[in-house]
Scaffold this active site. Structure first.
Site, short mmCIF file in Angstrom:
data_model
loop_
_atom_site.label_atom_id
_atom_site.label_comp_id
_atom_site.label_asym_id
_atom_site.label_seq_id
_atom_site.Cartn_x
_atom_site.Cartn_y
_atom_site.Cartn_z
N SER A 1 58.99 23.48 -34.91
CA SER A 1 57.92 22.42 -34.62
C SER A 1 56.66 22.85 -35.23
O SER A 1 56.53 24.18 -35.62
CB SER A 1 57.65 22.79 -32.97
OG SER A 1 56.57 21.81 -32.83
N TYR B 1 56.97 27.06 -25.30
CA TYR B 1 57.55 26.29 -26.37
C TYR B 1 57.28 26.74 -27.68
O TYR B 1 58.08 27.14 -28.64
CB TYR B 1 57.46 24.76 -26.04
CG TYR B 1 58.04 24.04 -27.12
CD1 TYR B 1 59.46 23.76 -26.95
CD2 TYR B 1 57.36 23.59 -28.25
CE1 TYR B 1 60.04 22.72 -27.73
CE2 TYR B 1 58.02 22.51 -29.15
CZ TYR B 1 59.19 22.33 -29.24
OH TYR B 1 59.85 21.52 -29.77
#
Length: 302
Positions: free
Chosen positions: A182, A195
């Site tokens: 990400s 995350y």
């Protein structure tokens, strides 16, 4: 020549090298067909099968290229529907495996299905957020359960699947492993703490693994997108920086020979440069965290 002059010259040379490297990377992202072209038979030359976590439009793309696809997800009905769609649209072979990657006891069944197959590509594209709206760690609902799920789904699943397919790739001397990270893994990211940390693991693991197995003819690459309109992101409306899954899947495949790490698109490459230029003290401020939370909440609502 004085010591001061030498220091200035070396500093200037380093700056030119860094800036030149960034320009070269940008050129590669702008014109991938020129700098890192893929032969027409690239995907079929890797092997006969590609493995995907989740139901992904990448599986349709690779089936169109002539590879058989193995799709893994926890929803049998959606898997069967996706398999029928791929078979009808491409005529390719499809295998399905039902598995919930937040669980521990799923890898024996997966290994049974894929063992002995000529796996040419593995796409580790499964991932979950602790909560759809970002928040501080202790504000996360069911925190203990979410910690367990994030580690199992975002970290352990990638490592275990590499463990399953990598021996065959090494033996055959070819293969691609694409691990999806990400863009927010590039910076310290409060309110996305769990995350972002899990995606940093994806990047460091992938980079080290590529160093270990590049000489074996295996490409191991991390792709780090920012906005992609998926169920995980609340199906945010596509715009200049938020792609549809189809757009991102098609675009990211162009950069498989562009190095061990890409953003998957020129837009996200530029966004990554902007994000990494934000001073750390700004990211740590309560004002930034609250505004960012409101921004995400508004996008999800819309």
């Amino acid at each position: 020549m004085t010591l001061t002059e030498i220091i200035f010259i070396l500093s200037g040379a380093c700056a030119i090298l860094v800036f030149g490297g960034k320009l070269a990377s940008l050129a590669v992202m702008l014109v991938p067909k020129l700098f890192c072209p893929l032969p027409d038979d690239f995907f079929t030359s890797l092997g006969k099968w590609a493995v995907f976590f989740c139901i992904s439009c990448l599986s349709l793309q690779l089936s169109k290229q002539g590879m058989g696809v193995i799709i893994i997800s926890r929803n049998r009905e959606k898997l069967d529907s996706a398999a029928r769609k791929i078979e009808l649209m491409t005529g390719g072979k499809v295998k399905v495996i039902v598995a919930d990657f937040t669980k521990d006891d799923i890898y024996t069944d997966i290994k049974t299905v894929v063992e002995g197959l000529d796996i040419g590509m593995l796409v580790n594209n499964v991932g979950i957020l602790p909560s759809q709206i970002p928040c501080k760690l202790l504000e996360t609902s069911d925190l203990e359960e979410r910690i367990f799920d994030i580690i199992n789904c975002n970290v352990k699943a990638m490592v275990k699947m590499c463990r399953i397919v990598l021996p065959g790739m090494q033996q055959r001397g070819r293969g691609v492993i694409l691990n999806v990270s990400s863009g927010i893994a590039k910076i310290p990211c409060p309110i996305y703490t769990l995350y972002a940390a899990s995606k940093v693991f994806v990047e460091r693991f992938s980079q080290a693994l590529q160093a270990e197995y590049k000489s074996k003819g295996i490409i191991i690459q991390t792709v780090a997108p920012f906005g992609v309109s998926t169920s995980m992101t609340g199906h945010q409306k596509p715009d200049m920086v938020t792609f549809t899954p189809e757009e991102f899947a098609y675009g990211s495949l162009k950069y498989l020979k562009a190095g061990d790490q890409t953003y998957g698109s020129i837009t996200h490459t530029l966004l990554g440069g902007i994000v990494q230029s934000i001073p750390t003290w700004v990211l740590r401020s309560e004002v930034f965290q609250q505004n960012f939370k409101n921004y995400v909440k508004d996008r999800v609502r819309r």
